[in-house]
Design an enzyme around this catalytic site. Structure first.
Site, PDB file in Angstrom:
ATOM      1  N   HIS A 189       0.850  -1.192   0.000  1.00  0.00           N
ATOM      2  CA  HIS A 189       0.000   0.000   0.000  1.00  0.00           C
ATOM      3  C   HIS A 189       0.883   1.239   0.000  1.00  0.00           C
ATOM      4  CE1 HIS A 189      -2.909   3.027   1.056  1.00  0.00           C
ATOM      5  NE2 HIS A 189      -2.307   3.266   2.202  1.00  0.00           N
ATOM      6  N   HIS A 211       0.963   5.803  -1.476  1.00  0.00           N
ATOM      7  CA  HIS A 211       0.215   7.006  -1.858  1.00  0.00           C
ATOM      8  C   HIS A 211       0.816   7.633  -3.120  1.00  0.00           C
ATOM      9  CE1 HIS A 211      -0.419   7.398   2.822  1.00  0.00           C
ATOM     10  NE2 HIS A 211      -1.138   6.429   2.300  1.00  0.00           N
ATOM     11  N   HIS A 214      -6.913   8.629  -1.232  1.00  0.00           N
ATOM     12  CA  HIS A 214      -5.966   8.092  -0.254  1.00  0.00           C
ATOM     13  C   HIS A 214      -4.733   7.464  -0.926  1.00  0.00           C
ATOM     14  CE1 HIS A 214      -5.256   5.805   3.746  1.00  0.00           C
ATOM     15  NE2 HIS A 214      -4.206   5.665   2.977  1.00  0.00           N
TER      16      HIS A 214
HETATM   17 ZN   LIG Z   1      -2.262   5.006   3.386  1.00  0.00          ZN
END
Ligand SMILES: [Zn+2]
Length: 270
Positions: free
Chosen positions: A139, A141, A210
């Protein structure tokens, strides 16, 4: 026993965190990675029966019971991983149906796994069902993908088609497309379950406003997947406000499918 810091899976994790930070995808404590390891990867480096601490996970994941994960720590900065891997990373084994995580190495300053642990573990379970060789959930950004969620329709077909049209290689790298979640509160089991559900049909899941989740068989492949989608989003953000004169047509996409032996997600091309 060999030094854990020399294990190939550890050095690759450190390099990946460093590289992701360098790409600007993991500001401050943003981003998290989990890498599933097999017992034979660990046996030269650790006694897997030596549990240092046990953490309740707050969820159950029976299919992951007994599985090992190298995972980034909560509140830790990707930029610092290379300087102190043992404080910023931890190796856990899921136990008791996934309701507990046993720490075998790392989090040396008293820390614990990422707050996005539920999304990671639920995504691993979902991806392993779809693809038994999946090992990584990542994960981060990425700037342009994130920007795109402010100005582009979040419909999954529309979002995927736009990315595919931005670079020729996109449909080859992610023929399964990109799934999209609307803005949701992060760090919860709810977003974990929603992400895992989306992971059943695609290896990329955008979290609107996000960031993104990616999954793959190793760190390189997963990094490359996100990198390719982010490149496409960068092109989009450069051209979205300009009159569109050319594009990659669906007919040309079909030529790419044939040439590279991939199949675009059903119903996504004319
Ligand atoms: Zn995050």
């Amino acid at each position: 026993m060999k030094d854990v810091l020399t294990a190939p899976w550890l050095t690759e994790m450190v390099r990946t965190c460093t590289n992701m930070y360098a790409h600007g995808w993991d500001e401050r404590n943003g981003g998290n990675i989990s890498l599933m390891l097999d017992e034979e990867d660990l046996s030269e480096y650790l006694d897997v029966t030596q549990v240092l601490r046990t953490f309740p996970t707050g969820f159950s994941a029976p299919s992951l019971d007994g599985k090992y994960f190298l995972v980034t720590g909560t509140g830790k900065y990707f930029k610092n991983v290379q300087y102190d891997p043992a404080a910023n990373l931890g190796l856990v084994c899921l136990a008791d149906g996934g309701t507990n995580a046993e720490l075998l190495w790392g989090f040396s300053d008293g820390g614990k796994f990422t707050s996005e642990f539920p999304a990671h573990m639920m995504s691993h379970a979902a991806r392993l069902e779809a693809d038994p060789i999946n090992r990584v959930v990542m994960h981060c950004h990425p700037t342009n993908l994130l920007a795109m969620t402010y100005v582009h329709d979040l419909d999954e077909i529309a979002f995927t088609r736009t990315l595919w049209q931005m670079c020729t290689e996109c449909i080859v790298v992610f023929p399964d497309g990109v799934n999209v979640l609307p803005w949701m509160l992060c760090g919860t089991n709810e977003i974990g379950e929603a992400t895992a559900e989306k992971m059943r049909t695609a290896r990329l899941v955008v979290w609107a406003q996000h960031g993104i989740y990616g999954a793959g068989k190793d760190l390189d492949e997963t990094f490359g997947l996100i990198e390719t989608a982010e490149k496409a989003a960068e092109i989009y953000m450069k051209i979205a406000h300009l009159p569109l004169v050319n594009t990659i047509t669906d007919e040309q996409m079909h030529l790419l499918e044939k040439r590279f032996g991939v199949k675009a997600r059903e119903g996504y091309l004319e």
